[in-house]
Enzyme design. Sequence first.
Site, PDB file in Angstrom:
ATOM      1  N   SER A  88     -17.741  52.236  -9.311  1.00  0.00           N
ATOM      2  CA  SER A  88     -17.452  50.853  -8.962  1.00  0.00           C
ATOM      3  C   SER A  88     -17.635  50.758  -7.448  1.00  0.00           C
ATOM      4  CB  SER A  88     -15.997  50.540  -9.323  1.00  0.00           C
ATOM      5  OG  SER A  88     -15.559  49.334  -8.740  1.00  0.00           O
TER       6      SER A  88
ATOM      7  N   TYR B 150      -6.767  51.683 -10.006  1.00  0.00           N
ATOM      8  CA  TYR B 150      -8.194  51.614 -10.357  1.00  0.00           C
ATOM      9  C   TYR B 150      -9.025  52.386  -9.328  1.00  0.00           C
ATOM     10  CZ  TYR B 150     -12.639  49.468 -11.769  1.00  0.00           C
ATOM     11  OH  TYR B 150     -13.929  49.253 -12.207  1.00  0.00           O
TER      12      TYR B 150
END
Length: 255
Positions: A141, A154
Amino acid sequence: MSTPTVIVTGASGGMGSAAVRQLVERGANVLAVDRDEKGLERVAEECEKGDGELGTAVADVGTTRDVEAFVAGAVERWGGLDGIFNIAGIGTGEFKPLADVSNETYDEVMRVNARSVWLGMKYALPHLVARGGGAIVNTGSHLAWHAAPTFSAYCASKHAVIGMTKAVALEYGPYNIRANVVCPSAMDTAMGQEAAEGIAPEDPQLGWKILIDQSANGRVGHAEESAAVGVWLLLDAPQHISGIIVPVDGAQSAK
Ligand SMILES: NC(=O)c1ccc[n+]([C@@H]2O[C@H](COP(=O)([O-])OP(=O)(O)OC[C@H]3O[C@@H](n4cnc5c(N)ncnc54)[C@H](O)[C@@H]3O)[C@@H](O)[C@H]2O)c1
């Protein structure tokens, strides 16, 4: 490579289903893995006219037994394995500063986003070695190498993905195995929607605007774009490309 055999996790989702469609169109044998059975049925229908052969497996990518079983299933069906594209992932659902995030959320995000990649690589690698080489693509990401407030768990899970991928690239380079990470920024998927709602709960459109404003080209990414980069890394990239991260982010990381 003759007909390549690859596993794609998160195959019912936005990016995963795009990757499966592209791989089947390219003629690959694909085992599509997800916990969402209905989603897998939908993907299988979409791929009916592709050149490649599609199999599906309902599994939890964070569970050892499940991962061992789907890797073994692909090898048994097609006689070997050439690659794995680990895409399955979750957001935290808790958009709060670290001290306010539950330990359960941290554990689950690490399990689904990081342990799954560990397991996928661990059980695929012996088969790639047996084949004389192969490719691993993991999904990071923008937050795998940058950070954002309210995304600590995350970020932790996705930073872990880059670390373990680089280690594998070094360990298995001698076996002609490449390992790389594709790093999308916000995409037009269910997870993108969740992020937009988490950033601006009262006004998700504002959340989308904040995400869009992070790119230089005035839009979020399309799932097909990140999938295409992963497919390229799996099937087409030169053998010397290993241990890298490839951002798909409209220049967000150029800042
Ligand atoms: N969408 C974004 O804005 C964005 C941005 C950067 C990175 N990513 C990453 O890209 C990847 C794909 O995201 P997406 O946008 O396609 O999300 P998505 O929510 O559309 O798809 C994720 C898929 O993973 C599956 N999944 C979740 N937990 C699972 C489990 N335990 N076992 C098996 N399957 C499971 C879901 O069922 C779903 O089909 C993820 O790793 C995500 O973290 C997404």
